[in-house]
Design a protein around this motif. Structure first.
Motif, mmCIF file in Angstrom:
data_model
loop_
_atom_site.group_PDB
_atom_site.id
_atom_site.type_symbol
_atom_site.label_atom_id
_atom_site.label_comp_id
_atom_site.label_asym_id
_atom_site.label_seq_id
_atom_site.Cartn_x
_atom_site.Cartn_y
_atom_site.Cartn_z
ATOM 1 N N ALA A 18 0.265 -1.504 0.177
ATOM 2 C CA ALA A 18 -0.399 -0.192 0.308
ATOM 3 C C ALA A 18 0.734 1.170 0.090
ATOM 4 O O ALA A 18 0.326 2.493 0.568
ATOM 5 N N LEU A 20 3.473 3.895 -2.205
ATOM 6 C CA LEU A 20 3.733 4.378 -3.120
ATOM 7 C C LEU A 20 3.940 3.952 -4.299
ATOM 8 O O LEU A 20 5.229 2.905 -3.831
ATOM 9 N N TYR A 21 4.096 3.596 -5.361
ATOM 10 C CA TYR A 21 4.494 3.436 -6.533
ATOM 11 C C TYR A 21 5.827 4.346 -7.828
ATOM 12 O O TYR A 21 4.947 4.752 -8.731
ATOM 13 N N PHE A 26 7.578 0.128 -4.573
ATOM 14 C CA PHE A 26 6.924 0.545 -3.844
ATOM 15 C C PHE A 26 7.671 1.300 -2.862
ATOM 16 O O PHE A 26 8.939 -0.088 -2.737
ATOM 17 N N VAL A 49 -2.574 4.053 3.995
ATOM 18 C CA VAL A 49 -1.728 4.065 2.978
ATOM 19 C C VAL A 49 -0.726 5.117 3.274
ATOM 20 O O VAL A 49 -1.494 6.533 3.159
ATOM 21 N N PRO A 153 -8.270 5.336 -2.752
ATOM 22 C CA PRO A 153 -7.407 4.647 -3.629
ATOM 23 C C PRO A 153 -6.676 3.451 -4.118
ATOM 24 O O PRO A 153 -6.282 3.145 -4.912
ATOM 25 N N ILE A 157 -4.317 1.561 -6.369
ATOM 26 C CA ILE A 157 -2.727 0.165 -6.027
ATOM 27 C C ILE A 157 -2.559 -0.493 -6.095
ATOM 28 O O ILE A 157 -1.371 -1.265 -6.572
ATOM 29 N N HIS A 158 -3.543 -1.357 -5.963
ATOM 30 C CA HIS A 158 -3.889 -3.240 -6.893
ATOM 31 C C HIS A 158 -2.965 -2.868 -7.621
ATOM 32 O O HIS A 158 -2.031 -3.780 -8.589
ATOM 33 N N SER A 160 -1.023 -1.009 -9.502
ATOM 34 C CA SER A 160 -0.097 -0.826 -9.800
ATOM 35 C C SER A 160 1.030 -2.464 -9.120
ATOM 36 O O SER A 160 1.824 -2.281 -9.755
ATOM 37 N N LYS A 161 0.274 -2.739 -8.902
ATOM 38 C CA LYS A 161 0.998 -4.319 -8.491
ATOM 39 C C LYS A 161 1.079 -4.667 -9.299
ATOM 40 O O LYS A 161 2.289 -5.229 -9.824
ATOM 41 N N THR A 177 -0.302 8.489 -3.874
ATOM 42 C CA THR A 177 -1.522 8.687 -3.112
ATOM 43 C C THR A 177 -1.082 9.572 -2.376
ATOM 44 O O THR A 177 -0.080 10.070 -1.931
#
Length: 249
Positions: A18, A20-21, A26, A49, A153, A157-158, A160-161, A177
């Protein structure tokens, strides 16, 4: 900053970072502050987050890379329902379906003009809005700094994964975020960002126009205005009012 969530309709769990990317990794926010994500059905905190700052925008905005392919989508429906308060059926029939269609359409743009885009998306359709901005920006080869609403968010966020797992080149996609008056303002004024796309209030849209004009005359795309106003008269069918108000969110 790991995160795990369970949704009874999904009959399973999902776990992801959770933070930032930025630049293919991360990370925590530079000030190590966090934002509470609230479940609208219960009022309880789902997860904390990472909160981005001006410093994080500066790092994410300093990009010179591009991407030609798109390979996304696994398990976002249950997470979207949990985060936004929508029903599972609505999300899978509308948000997920339309989002996939959007990504598939814009995959055909992969040999078009290159550039750099920053996207700022709202709370009410986080995944669908993200796909509307992600697809047409990434497929032609733009780098992106994505800022979702701080209220919803988790799907982004997911995502981004998933992008990380798909081994996108570092710096092609960055995710932050944070709050609009900090992260949004930094994005709008950043001298290395060439375009901003924003969905939200008219007031914020005016501020973005002003700041982008004063910085490097960015191209901007704005979808502005209020949402979900309902005027109900005394002779209205209350059952119909409730049904269509719920349908229109």
């Amino acid at each position: 900053m790991p995160f795990s969530a369970t949704n009874s309709r999904n009959a399973g769990k999902t776990s992801f970072n959770a933070g930032l990317y930025i630049n293919g990794k991360f990370v925590e926010g530079s000030d190590k502050n966090t934002i509470n994500v609230i479940n609208p059905a219960t009022g309880k905190i789902i997860r904390k987050v990472a909160e981005a700052t001006f410093k994080d925008v500066d790092v994410a905005g300093d990009q010179d890379y591009w991407q030609k392919s798109l390979n996304l989508w696994k398990e976002l429906t249950a997470l979207e329902a949990l985060d936004s308060g929508k029903s599972f059926t609505w999300v899978i029939d509308v948000d997920t379906t339309f989002a996939i269609d959007t990504i598939c359409y814009y995959a055909g743009w992969a040999d078009k003009i290159h550039g750099q885009v920053v996207e700022i998306i709202p709370w009410n359709f986080p995944k669908l809005m993200m796909s509307w901005k992600l697809g047409p920006a990434l497929a032609p080869g733009n780098c992106i700094v994505m800022k979702p609403s701080e209220s919803t968010p988790l799907p982004a966020i997911h995502m981004s994964k998933l992008i990380h797992d798909a081994r996108f080149p570092p710096r092609t996609f960055n995710f932050l975020t944070g709050y609009g008056d900090i992260v949004g303002a930094a994005i709008s004024s950043h001298m290395k960002i060439d375009k901003v796309a924003f969905t939200g209030s008219t007031l914020v849209g005016r501020k973005i126009m002003e700041v982008t004009a004063k910085s490097n005359l960015k191209d901007i795309t704005l979808e502005l205005g209020g949402k979900s106003w309902n005027i109900t008269f005394n002779d209205a069918d209350v059952d119909q009012v409730v049904s269509w108000a719920a349908h229109g969110i």
